[in-house]
Structures are given as C-alpha cells and as structure tokens.
Design a protein around this motif. Structure first.
Motif, short mmCIF file in Angstrom:
data_model
loop_
_atom_site.label_atom_id
_atom_site.label_comp_id
_atom_site.label_asym_id
_atom_site.label_seq_id
_atom_site.Cartn_x
_atom_site.Cartn_y
_atom_site.Cartn_z
N LEU A 23 0.83 -1.20 0.00
CA LEU A 23 0.00 0.00 0.00
C LEU A 23 0.86 1.25 0.00
N GLU A 24 1.87 1.21 0.80
CA GLU A 24 2.76 2.37 0.92
C GLU A 24 3.43 2.65 -0.43
N ARG A 55 -14.57 -1.85 2.82
CA ARG A 55 -14.75 -0.48 3.27
C ARG A 55 -16.20 -0.21 3.62
N GLY A 56 -17.06 -1.16 3.30
CA GLY A 56 -18.48 -0.96 3.60
C GLY A 56 -19.19 -0.10 2.55
N ASN A 57 -18.59 -0.04 1.31
CA ASN A 57 -19.18 0.71 0.21
C ASN A 57 -19.83 -0.27 -0.72
N GLU A 58 -20.48 0.32 -1.59
CA GLU A 58 -21.18 -0.50 -2.60
C GLU A 58 -20.11 -1.13 -3.48
N PRO A 59 -20.24 -2.47 -3.69
CA PRO A 59 -19.21 -3.15 -4.50
C PRO A 59 -19.42 -2.95 -6.00
N THR A 60 -19.33 -1.68 -6.49
CA THR A 60 -19.42 -1.40 -7.90
C THR A 60 -18.19 -0.65 -8.32
N TRP A 61 -18.00 -0.69 -9.61
CA TRP A 61 -16.81 -0.02 -10.16
C TRP A 61 -16.91 1.45 -9.99
N SER A 62 -18.12 1.94 -10.26
CA SER A 62 -18.27 3.40 -10.14
C SER A 62 -17.98 3.91 -8.76
N GLU A 63 -18.45 3.10 -7.81
CA GLU A 63 -18.17 3.51 -6.40
C GLU A 63 -16.67 3.48 -6.13
N ALA A 64 -16.20 2.43 -6.79
CA ALA A 64 -14.74 2.26 -6.60
C ALA A 64 -13.98 3.44 -7.18
N GLN A 76 -6.53 5.87 4.14
CA GLN A 76 -7.66 5.27 4.84
C GLN A 76 -7.50 3.75 4.89
N LEU A 77 -6.98 3.19 3.80
CA LEU A 77 -6.75 1.75 3.77
C LEU A 77 -5.74 1.36 4.84
N MET A 78 -4.73 2.18 4.87
CA MET A 78 -3.67 1.85 5.82
C MET A 78 -4.17 1.96 7.25
N ASN A 79 -5.11 2.86 7.46
CA ASN A 79 -5.63 3.03 8.83
C ASN A 79 -6.92 2.26 9.05
N LEU A 117 -3.47 -4.03 -3.78
CA LEU A 117 -4.76 -3.99 -3.10
C LEU A 117 -5.23 -5.40 -2.80
N CYS A 118 -4.92 -6.34 -3.73
CA CYS A 118 -5.27 -7.75 -3.53
C CYS A 118 -4.58 -8.27 -2.27
N MET A 119 -3.34 -7.95 -2.21
CA MET A 119 -2.56 -8.40 -1.04
C MET A 119 -3.18 -7.83 0.23
N TRP A 120 -3.68 -6.61 0.14
CA TRP A 120 -4.28 -5.95 1.33
C TRP A 120 -5.55 -6.67 1.74
N VAL A 121 -6.37 -7.01 0.68
CA VAL A 121 -7.64 -7.67 0.94
C VAL A 121 -7.36 -9.02 1.58
N ARG A 122 -6.45 -9.77 0.98
CA ARG A 122 -6.15 -11.10 1.50
C ARG A 122 -5.63 -10.97 2.93
N ALA A 123 -4.86 -9.99 3.12
CA ALA A 123 -4.29 -9.79 4.47
C ALA A 123 -5.40 -9.48 5.45
N MET A 124 -6.42 -8.66 5.01
CA MET A 124 -7.51 -8.31 5.90
C MET A 124 -8.33 -9.55 6.18
N ASP A 125 -8.48 -10.41 5.14
CA ASP A 125 -9.25 -11.63 5.31
C ASP A 125 -8.59 -12.50 6.34
N MET A 126 -7.33 -12.73 6.13
CA MET A 126 -6.60 -13.61 7.06
C MET A 126 -6.65 -13.03 8.48
N TYR A 127 -6.37 -11.73 8.54
CA TYR A 127 -6.37 -11.07 9.86
C TYR A 127 -7.72 -11.18 10.51
#
Length: 1346
Positions: A23-24, A55-64, A76-79, A117-127
């Motif tokens: 992320l950094e 993040r609790g947002n709508e899982p759409t591209w536009s939102e993304a 925000q991701l980091m925190n 970002l994938c790595m972050w998601v996987r990390a959040m999942d595992m965590y």
C-alpha cells in the motif's frame, strides 16, 4: 492467554505488514491508473469490489472509481479498522479470496496497483478470520485483565494502606529508636556522670591525701629554696674536699668552720644542714643499706660522695666494705672487676667504656697507671656527634652509662696532689657505729634468728613501700603537669591516686605495725648490744695496732668469722646477762689468743693494755684526763714559776716536772705539799724495789685508785710502769691476758684451710724451716713438702710449685718473700685465685717474710700470721742451742772433755751476745743480728782446731770466732772491744783446768762437770728463768735503764694509737697546740748579732773565735726556723695558711711534747720538748755571754756546741800554734778535777776545762778521781769538770785507765749523718779492772734524754 492470542495474531501479521508495504508503495499515479480504466479488467474489478466490501461501500466499479479519487484513499486503507470487520463482510471477502485467480501474483500480471490492493484484501481476510479466533481470547484476556486491574487496584489500595501503616509504624519505630537511643545516651551520661563523680571523689580524696604531704613538702621546699645558695655551696665543698677525712673531722669542718663562716657572711643556709638529706633520697639510702653499705651517717656520706661526684671515686677501703657494696650494687649491670696486675685489664676497660658497663679497679697502690689519666680526667671529645675518649693510643666511643670505681686496701695511703685532683678520694675505713650495727645483726641472727629475719623483712618491706610511694608521688606530679583538659578524663591519674592512697594507707599501717614490732625487736636486740659493742671495740684495737708494724693487718671478714666462732663456742645459759658476759669473755680472749701468735713479744703486753683501756673507756670507767697524763707525762716549758723541788738530792728535775703537772689534775691537789711534809717517806717509796705494790706516803695510799697509783709510778719510777701495766691488765681482764699462748703449729694447721696462706713473720736470727719440716714429718706430709727460698729468678719456679701443690695436695713453703717484693702482686693474684678454686684438701701455702711495708696487705689480711722470735733469756738460748746439737756432734771430737767445756763456753758466749741487746745502749752501741750460722761455724772451728793442735790455739780461736766470725757483724770499735773482752774471759786455760769455772760474778753460771749431753741439758734446765744483769757483767741498774727505755717505747707506741680528738676536759687539740706554740714562742731566745760579733772578733782570728762564729750562725738559723714554723703553725691553726707536711709534723710533735725533726737538724737530741727548750736557752746563754764579752768562758759547756769535735779540733789547733808543732802530733791528756768550778781562779794554761758531762754505767769517786760502782737507782751521775789538755801523742797505753767513750747524746750509734761519738776520755778504773767497765758499757754522755 494473552500470549496465545498474540501468537495467533503474529501468524497474520507478516501478510498484513507486506500488504501495508505494498500500500505504501502505491501512489496517486497508481490510483489514477486504476481509475482510468473505463472498463476495468475483471481481476482488477474483482479486487476493487472486495476493497469496497471491506470499506463498507457499494461493491461497484463506479463507487470504486469515486473512492479512488479520494486523496486519502490509501491512507484510509492503511488506517483501516481491521479489528472490527464484521462476520458478513468476512464471509463475502472469503468468497473472493477462495477464488483461484484471486492471487496477488496473478492479479499483478494485470495491474501492479491491483496486486497491492489484492494483497491488502487477503491480508484483511486472514487477519479478520484469525482475529475472530483471537478476539474472544482477547476479550477474555481483557476481562481477566480488567479483573486483574480491579484486583490490582484493590491490592494497590491495600498496599497503599499497608504502606501508610508501615510508614506510620516506621515513624513510630524511628521515634521508638530515637527514644531508646536517647534513653541509652541518658543512661551513659548518668553512668559517665556517676563515674566522673566517683573519679572526682577519688581525685579529691586522693589529692586531699596528697595535699597534706604536698603542703608540708611545698612548705619545706619553699624554706629550702630560701636556703639553697648556702646549702649548695656547702654541699659542693663537701663533695669536693671532704672525702679523705674521718667523721669527726668532717663534722668539725662543716659545723664549726664552713657553716659558721657562711652565716657570718650572711649567706642563707639551712640551720641544721645535713649533707645526706640534701643530696640523696632516703629510699636510695635504704637501697644502699640492703646492698651492703653500713647504715651509719659516715658510710651514707661516702655513698653520696661515690655516686654523686663528678670525679671517679678512689676508695680507701682497708676492710673491704666498699668493694662488697659496689659489687652488690653494680652486679646486675654486668660489673667488671680488674686490677693493675692483670695483663688484659686495659682491654676490659676499653670494652666497658664502649658498652657502658661499670668497672671496679681494685687493690691499687699509691701510684696509678698514667694510661688511666684520660679516663680519670674524663677527657671526652665530640667527633661527628659521637662522644670519643683516647685510652692509650686508641680513640674509642664513650658510652655515658660507663662507671669507674677504684679501691685500695691501704689503710693510710699518701696520694700525690695530682691524683687527688683527678679522682675523688673517699675514706671508707669502717667506723665504730657502722661496725657495731653489723655485729649486732650477726649476734642476733645467731642467737635469735627469727628476730633478725623479722627485722630484715620489715626493713625491706617498708623500704619497698616508701620507694613505691615516692614513685607514685612522682608519677602523680608528672601526670598533673602533663594533663590536658579535664583531670576527670585522666583515668591513669585517678588510678595512680587511688593506688597511692591505698599504698600510703598500707605503708602507714605497715609503719605503725613496724614501729611497734621494731620497738619490740629493738628492745630484744638491744639486749645483745653489749656483745656487739665489745666486738666492735676489739676490732678497732686490731685496726689500731696495724700502725705499729706493717705486718699487723687484719681483715674484717676474718674477724667476723672469729666472732661467729666465739658465739658458737661461748658457754650457753638461759639468762641473757650471763650469756652476754660469757660471749664477751670468750671472744675477748679468742681475739687475744688469735692475734698474739702474729705479734712480736715486745708488743703483746701493749696489745693487752690497749684492749683493757679501750674496754674501760667504752664502759666509762677510765678518766681520760688522767689516762692522757699517764701516756704523756707532765710538760713544763718554763720552770721560773715552778715550785722548788723539796727533794732535789734524790728526785730528778723531770720527775718533779711530772709531779707539779700532776698536782693540777682534780684528784691530785695537795701532792706537792705531801712531798714537802713527808720527803723521807717518799724517798723510801722511791727506792723501794717494787714501788707499785708499796704503800704510798700519807693519805695518798687510800686516796688513789689503780690508775692514779700508776700515774705516780709513771712520774717517779718509769722503770716499774710495765709491772704496773701487767697488774692493771690482770685486775681488769684476768691473768691469762698477760700470759701469751705458746705457738702451737699443729693447731695453726687445724685452724687453717686450703684458701688461707700461713705466714711466718721473721725476726733476725730465727729460721722457721726446721720446725716446719718437723711438723710436716709428724703430719705425714714430709714427702709432699716443697720449700723454696725466693730471690732473683725464682718466681716461675714458685708459681709452678703452687699450681702443682693445688692439684696434688702438697705443702708449699716460700721463704723470704721480702727478697722478692716485685713478685708479690703475682703471688697476691695466685692467693686470690685460691679463694674461688677448690684446691686439694691437703694443700697448704706457707710463707715467710721479714716485716716490710710493701708486703701485700690482702695476703696479710687473708692469712694466718705467726711471729718467729729467738727465745728470751740465757737459759732458753742455751737450751735451744743444746737441743740442736746431736749426740754424734757432741761426741765427735778427739779431745772430748776440752771440746765439751769450750762448747759450753761458746754456747754461753753466743747467748750473752744475743741477750745483751735487752740493755739497749748499755748492751751494744749498735744492735747486731748474730745468728745460728755464726754459732755453727764457730763450733766447727772449735772442733777442727782442737783436733788439729796439741796445745789449744787460744789466740787463733779468739781471733777467728770473735774477730772474724762474730766480729764480721760488728762495726763499732767499742762493741768490738766488748766482744774481745767476753771471748778472752771465756776462752782461756782456766776454763778448762778450773772445775766449775765461773762465767760471771754470779755463782749460778759456771761450766758444769763434764758428762754426757744429757748432763749439760739437766744443768741448763736448773738455771734461773730470769737473768740477773751480773750474768752479763752488768750492774743491776742496767735493768732499770732498759725498763725505762721499754716504758718510753710503750708510751710512744700507745700515743701513736690514740685518736687525735679533744681531751676529757673538752679543750680541742688545736687549742692545746696553739697555747703550747705561743708559750714556746715566748721562750725562744733572741738571735745573737752575728755581724757585730764578727766585727769585734776580727782583731783576733783565733780558731776558737772561728768556732764561735760558726756556732752563732747555726743557732741563728735554728732560731729563725723555730720562729717561722711556730708563726706559720699559729696561722695554719687559724686557717690563714695551708698546713704543709712540715707544719703537720710540727703540730703533732708539739702536741706529743716531742721535738720536731726539722729542729733537730741543728744538733741531735733525745730530750722531750720542754727539756729541749730549756736546754736551747742555756746553750744560747753560753754563746751570748762569750759574744758579748769577747772572752771565752773559763769552763766550757761542751754539750752546748752543735759540733763539739770542731771545738776540740780548734783547741788542738790553738795549742799547735802556741807550741809550733803539727796538730797531727797532738792528742789529749785528761784530768778530772777534784774541786768545784766555783773554786777555779782562771782558765788552764794549756787546753780547756769542760763541764756538764754525765757518766753512765758507773759512779764517780770524786775524792780519788776514779770510777766506782753506781748506787742503786743511780742511772747516771754528774762527773766534775775535766781538763782537756793537748799533749804530744803517747806510744804506750796507761795502766789502770779506762778508755771511756764520750757520746753527744744517749743514742750512742748516732745517725748516718751525725755520729754520736766525740772522743775517748781516759778515766781511772779504781778497784775494778778496765774489762769490768767495758762489760758495764760505761760511757760519758754530753746530754741526757730528759
């Protein structure tokens, strides 16, 4: 639990961290890249949907895309709140992550940003999944932790409360400890205060105890400080000058001279100055006493002089008291004892100086080794800070601890002034008081040992206590002086005070007890004092007689041994008085018996009398004024005021002098009146054969005690004094004191030991060798008896003999020690060595010596002395000679009868020659030492000549025996004439042919009938013990003359033994001598004017006028000398001039009524001082008249000339000139006048008249002008004036004329400087042959001895 949850979390953290790093790495560009996709790749879209879900947002591209546009998207991701992901979100994410292509590597191929970002998601999942497991654990942990926190809070509260309590407790404890410490401090303070109070009490009490002493001491010190100048002056003078003097002189000098002078000069000094108290502490004195110093004041003074002086002491120590004390005192310091005879004494001295050891140099004589000078002078120099002294040729280091003591055994040595200046001479001669105390201790120790032990113990304990007390006092004063701060802090001081108090109390109690005990002991001891007093008196009698003969020396140690023996042997009794009397009687006789064997016969009576008078004097039974008169007689210088002699016809002037002086004594008032009232009775008493036992005239027989009767006998009949003295001794001591014991040599051997030399004191004519050999034979020592006569070169042999004798037990006899005086110090060392060795028990050392002042005193003191004297009397001599003749010798001659008769004549001749000496000048002019060798040679000559010749060769025998053999000793012509007279009487034909041929005018002495040796011995044994003077051809008066001479000798000797002290009347000797000297000065005649006389006589230079001028010159010199010496003597007595040796001599001579020797140099005389003075006045009268008138006297008083031979020669010269002949051809013709001088009308034509001569040994027939027998008691008679007429010499001797020798004064031998013989005067023999007067010893005397 926390650890477990953390472990699980730790598994997810690496992926999380990696995702965070990815992320950094993303930046805005990467986001823009993803956002730029209009239609993103499926994988990118899938990743973004998963991100949005998380993040609790709508899982759409536009939102993304919209979210991606946010600048803080990555931040925000980091925190992201990863801890609160919901289960629903996790489940959705899990569906994505479980898809096969949802892998970072795969997605990274599409987009690197998406990969991150994938790595972050996987990390959040595992965590998120792991966190779901961990969270409950964490919650439980938090609950536990919360609970724990609560509990810990409670615990902390409890702890806080506890801490608060503990703090309070600590505070209380601290307060408690503080209170305890305060309490302890208060306790200590209380104790300290109590201790201080106790110390203060002790200090006050102690100082109060000392205060009394100190106040007295301070008072005393203040008083003494005021007297210090005078006291120091006298003490310094005492130390410097007083050492050689005896106690009475010391006391006189200090009290009557120095103190008087000091007070006169107003120098402050102690009213009762005491040298010992000023110089030394009593504790020190007691220490000295314990070490052997006698306790009398004199000895204490000596102790101070030895130890306090700046000079090394030279101690006059005849009795060994000082040596004993020094040895005891210095023993602990390693004392070295040396003497000048040791070869290595200097080496010992040097090492002692270096190491600071004390040295005792003993037995010195009047000369000291010069090498000692530097030591005596203390010639110490400083070299580099060290003290050095030169000894000999070496310089050695000087140790200040070095001490040097010198002693001599000589009783009265004369040291040169330089020795007296270098050394402090101290007189240690034992004193009566000190010796009495010693002897009292000895007798009490023997008789009551428990008393003496108690006494000794008391003395030692008290001395120790007082010494301790003194030391404590000194220590207290030192501590007080050095104290800093409070005195109460000085424990040592307080303890010392307490000890001092206790010691003081103990010593006080001891002293009280001691005083009581000592009083009891002293009372008991005092009972024995008479015994100690008698023993002390007897020792000093022995000490006194040492002045008579150099061989009379006695050791105190030997005397104490004899005293102990007497105590043991005296008869015992339960009554003390009887026991004391028994001991005194036994010891007195033991001393007499022990001493007599070492005294000459002539001194034995004197010794007994001296014992007797000293005992009576001590008992207060002797009137000293009367006794002094008995010794000195009466001295009358001026007879002008003397009462006339009422018995002048028979009483001599000298005797009348005695009577007039005797009258002045208290018990003799009226004696002169008695002579006036009863002259006949006194004459009868005077002519009595034994006046000492005859009744005195008038009331005097009852009025006089024994001594007073003796004084009258002494005044009138001095010849009987010896008999009086014997009687006096018998009446006071007993008859055994006038009966000297016979020498028993066997007893002497038994009394001796291996350490004791046995000494024969020789007399002329006696050899002890024969009796000693006989003793050795009877003792079984003949084979071990070794004798040696000493002389040059004999010393090594003698030394070897002694050393062998010590080992083998021999008797060693060294004869004639007086011939080897240089070896005597070595002999002394050998004998000293015997004292420490253990010789063989049979060993004995025998010595013989004639009396000699240089014979070692120590040998005499340590030995047993025996005198050897020839037997007294004709009988004893004959007996001795015949005992020495063997039977073989008696019978060897071929003409036995003739030989035996002449042998008896020879024995009688020999005995007469020996015994004639007792008549003194009437016997022989010069006493000769005839000996046994003379007899033995004469006996051999007699035997040889009788065997060789048919007719007896009388002339040859007489010449060989009398002329050569015996005559070889004789040096005087008159004595030779006498010798030939005797031999002519005994060796003649009648002695052989006439039966019972008389050898003298007495019927007792004759040649016995011929027979065996035994018969002659039997005849000798029947001869009388006492010899009548006629046996020698002498008049009975001759005995009286010899007895008077013996009396004079007795008085002179007794006078020499008397102490020089004030008489009983209290007048001092100095006062008496001063009075006599002033009287003499008045009596001395004026000088004759020599120059005026010479001018008058110059017109007639005759020989007689020359003699007159010579005589005037001599007499003027004498008168000047007398006046000068008398004047100097007066000033000397007053202390204005120094008393020289000559003045001392004049002083003593005047006191003893003798003429000083310096005055006798003008002319010889034996007169006492008073007679001599009167005689001098008469002499001066003769010459004064002759000089004044210029005319010679009509009758010359020949005795008035100092040189009568000069006068007689002048008369011959005058005659020779008148008759024009040679003076050598002239001789004298003598005519004794038959008319009185008053009937003479003028001087003779030829020659001169001579008056004033006395005839001795005969009387004078005035009518017939010839010799006749003297009347009884007529010792001399005046002979009328004689006409001395010069005539030409005769060739033949006149018959019936006795060639009478004329002597200047009674000493016929004269001196080496002045012979007494003047001239031979022919006198008619009268009825008797000239041989008769020769044997009588008849002679003319120009002056008498009275």
């Amino acid at each position: 639990m926390a650890d477990l949850a953390q472990h699980d979390l730790d598994e997810a953290l690496p992926a999380l961290e990696e995702a965070m790093r990815a992320l950094e790495s993303l930046n805005k560009k990467d986001m823009t890249e993803i956002k730029s996709y209009g239609r993103p790749p499926a994988l990118v879209e899938k990743v973004m949907e998963a991100v949005m879900i998380l993040r609790g947002n709508e899982p759409t591209w536009s939102e993304a895309k919209r979210q991606l546009g946010d600048g803080n998207f990555i931040k925000q991701l980091m925190n992201f709140d990863k801890d609160n992901i919901s289960d629903r979100v996790l489940k959705k994410i899990g569906q994505y992550c479980s898809q096969a292509d949802f892998q970072p590597e795969i997605i990274g191929r599409v987009s690197l940003a998406a990969k991150s970002l994938c790595m972050w998601v996987r990390a959040m999942d595992m965590y998120g999944r792991i966190y779901r497991v961990v969270e409950p654990k964490r919650q439980r942990l938090q609950g536990a932790m919360s609970n724990l926190h609560e509990k810990q809070t409670q615990l902390q509260d409890a702890k806080d409360k506890l801490a608060e309590v503990e703090a309070k407790m600590e505070q209380l404890k601290k307060e408690y400890d503080e209170k305890l410490a305060q309490k302890e401090e208060l306790r200590k303070k209380a104790e300290h205060t109590e201790m201080m109070l106790d110390r203060a009490s002790k200090l006050v009490e102690g100082l109060a105890g000392e205060r009394e002493r100190w106040e007295l001491t301070v008072e005393d010190l203040e008083e003494r400080m005021g007297y210090l100048i005078g006291d120091v002056l006298i003490a310094a003078a005492f130390l410097s000058y007083i050492g050689p003097f005896l106690s009475n002189y010391r006391e006189n000098l200090v009290v009557k001279k120095w103190l008087v002078e000091v007070r006169r000069l107003e120098v402050p000094c102690s009213p009762n100055f005491d040298f010992c108290q000023f110089m030394v502490k009593p504790t020190q004195v007691r220490e000295w006493n314990i070490r052997g110093l006698p306790s009398d004041t004199f000895s204490t003074e000596n102790g101070v002089l030895v130890t306090r002086g700046t000079r090394w002491p030279l101690m006059v120590d005849p009795q060994g008291q000082a040596i004993k004390w020094i040895k005891n005192m210095e023993h602990s310091r390693g004392l070295k004892v040396i003497d000048l005879q040791q070869s290595d004494y200097m080496r010992t001295l040097e090492s002692s100086i270096q190491f600071g050891l004390p040295v005792l140099l003993q037995n010195v004589h009047e000369q000291l080794d010069p090498s000692l000078d530097s030591i005596l002078n203390k010639s110490i120099i400083k070299v580099g800070g060290a003290s050095m002294i030169r000894v000999g040729d070496k310089e050695i280091e000087y140790n200040p601890d070095f001490r040097f003591y010198i002693t001599t055994k000589m009783s009265n040595p004369h040291y040169a002034p330089e020795i007296a200046a270098k050394a402090a001479i101290v007189n240690f001669a034992v004193k009566e008081q000190g010796l009495e105390a010693q002897l009292l201790g000895i007798v009490v120790r023997k008789e009551r040992p428990e008393l003496e032990e108690q006494k000794d113990s008391l003395v030692i304990n008290i001395a120790a206590g007082k010494k301790k007390l003194q030391e404590l006092e000194d220590e207290i004063l030192r501590l007080l002086n050095e104290a800093q701060g409070s005195l109460l802090d000085d424990v040592h001081l307080v303890n010392t005070l307490q000890t001092s108090k206790e010691t003081s109390k103990d010593v006080g109690e001891q002293l009280q007890t001691a005083e009581l005990t000592e009083a009891k002991i002293d009372t008991a001891r005092e009972g024995y004092r008479p015994c100690a007093e008698r023993a002390s008196i007897l020792f000093f009698v022995l000490n006194d007689i040492g002045g008579i003969d150099p061989m009379y020396q006695f050791a105190l140690d030997s005397y104490i041994d004899l005293f102990n023996l007497s105590i043991d042997k005296a008869q015992r009794t339960s009554k003390l008085e009887e026991r004391i009397q028994n001991m005194n009687e036994y010891h007195t006789y033991a001393v007499y018996r022990y001493t007599c064997r070492g005294l000459f016969e002539k001194h034995k009576l004197l010794f007994s009398f001296h014992i007797c008078t000293k005992i009576l004097e001590a008992a207060g039974k002797l009137n000293m004024d009367e006794f002094n008169f008995f010794l000195r007689g009466g001295v009358v210088l001026d007879r002008e005021n003397q009462m006339d002699n009422p018995c002048a016809s028979w009483l001599l002037d000298l005797s009348w002098d005695n009577i007039t002086e005797l009258e002045k004594l208290a018990n003799f008032h009226g004696l002169i009146t008695s002579f006036e009232q009863y002259p006949r009775d006194w004459h009868l008493w005077y002519t009595s054969p034994e006046p000492e036992v005859a009744s005195l005239p008038g009331e005097w027989d009852n009025a006089c005690n024994e001594l007073q009767r003796m004084m009258i006998v002494r005044s009138l009949r001095p010849d009987r004094v010896q008999f009086c003295v014997s009687s006096f001794i018998v009446n006071n001591l007993g008859s055994k004191f006038v009966e000297p014991p016979v020498l028993d040599m066997q007893q002497v051997v038994e009394d001796s030991s291996t350490h004791t030399p046995l000494i024969f004191v020789l007399s002329p004519g006696v050899d002890p060798t024969s009796p000693l050999i006989t003793l050795a034979e009877t003792s079984g020592m003949a084979s071990r008896f070794h004798a040696l006569s000493l002389g040059q070169g004999q010393a090594p042999i003698a030394t070897r003999m002694i050393k062998e004798g010590v080992k083998e037990g021999n008797w060693v006899f060294l004869a004639n020690c007086h011939l080897s005086l240089s070896w005597m110090p070595q002999l002394d060392k050998l004998i000293e060595q015997l004292q420490v060795e253990e010789p063989h028990p049979d060993f004995r050392l025998w010595l013989s010596s004639s009396p000699h002042p240089k014979f070692p005193i120590s040998i005499l003191q340590s030995g047993i002395k025996m005198t050897t004297e020839p037997p007294k009397g004709l009988k004893a001599n004959l007996k001795r000679l015949y005992n020495n003749i063997s039977e073989q010798q008696f019978t060897r001659s071929h003409r036995p009868e003739r030989y035996r008769k002449l042998l008896f004549c020879l024995c009688y001749f020999h005995s007469v020659l020996l015994e004639r000496k007792k008549f003194l000048m009437l016997g022989w002019n010069i006493p000769y030492e005839f000996n046994d060798s003379d007899f033995e040679v004469s006996e051999n000559l007699l035997n040889i000549y009788l065997d060789e010749y048919e007719d007896t060769p009388w002339d040859a025998l007489k010449y060989l025996i009398a002329g050569i053999n015996y005559g070889g000793h004789v040096t005087d012509d008159c004595d030779r004439r006498l010798l030939l007279t005797y031999i002519s009487d005994f060796f003649c034909e009648d002695s052989i042919s006439t039966p019972f041929f008389k050898l003298s005018s007495l019927i007792t002495y004759y040649i016995p009938k011929d027979g065996p040796l035994k018969a002659y011995k039997e005849y000798i044994s029947m001869l009388p013990n006492m010899d009548h003077p006629e046996a020698f051809g002498q008049h009975p008066n001759a005995d009286i003359t010899s007895q008077i001479q013996e009396t004079r000798l007795l008085f002179e000797t007794l006078l020499s033994l008397q102490p020089q002290v004030a008489t009983g009347s209290g007048e001092s000797i100095e006062d008496q001598v001063m009075d006599l000297a002033q009287n003499l000065m008045k009596q001395v005649p004026e000088n004759i004017d020599y120059h005026a006389t010479a001018r008058i006589l110059s017109v007639d230079p005759s020989p007689l006028n020359v003699v007159l001028l010579q005589e005037i010159e001599r007499y003027n010199l004498l008168l000047n000398l007398i006046r000068k010496q008398l004047s100097d003597l007066e000033r000397g007595i007053q202390g204005l001039v120094v008393m020289s040796t000559d003045l001392e001599q004049v002083f003593h001579c005047i006191y003893e009524a003798r003429v000083p020797p310096t005055w006798e140099k003008a002319y010889p005389s034996l007169k006492p001082l008073a007679s001599w003075t009167r005689d001098l006045i008469q002499r001066m009268d003769q010459f004064e008249k002759w000089a004044t008138t210029s005319h010679p006297p009509m009758v010359f008083w020949l005795s008035g000339f100092t040189f009568p031979t000069g006068f007689l020669t002048a008369v011959l010269q005058k005659a020779a000139r008148q008759n024009s002949v040679s003076v050598d051809t002239l001789t004298w013709e003598f005519t004794v006048l038959t008319v009185d001088d008053s009937n003479l009308t003028g001087p003779p034509k030829d020659g001169v008249y001579v008056k004033g001569m006395f005839l001795q040994g005969a009387g004078w027939d005035k009518k017939n002008a010839c010799l006749l027998e003297a009347e009884p008691m007529q010792l001399v008679c005046n002979i009328p004036s004689i006409h001395f007429k010069p005539v030409e010499a005769r060739r033949r001797a006149l018959k019936g004329v006795y060639n009478c020798p004329c002597y200047y004064y009674p000493n016929r031998a004269g001196t080496n400087d002045r012979p007494s013989f003047i001239v031979m005067v022919d006198l008619k023999t009268g009825e008797k042959p000239l041989e008769h007067w020769t044997k009588r010893g008849t002679a003319l005397l120009m002056s008498m001895d009275n």
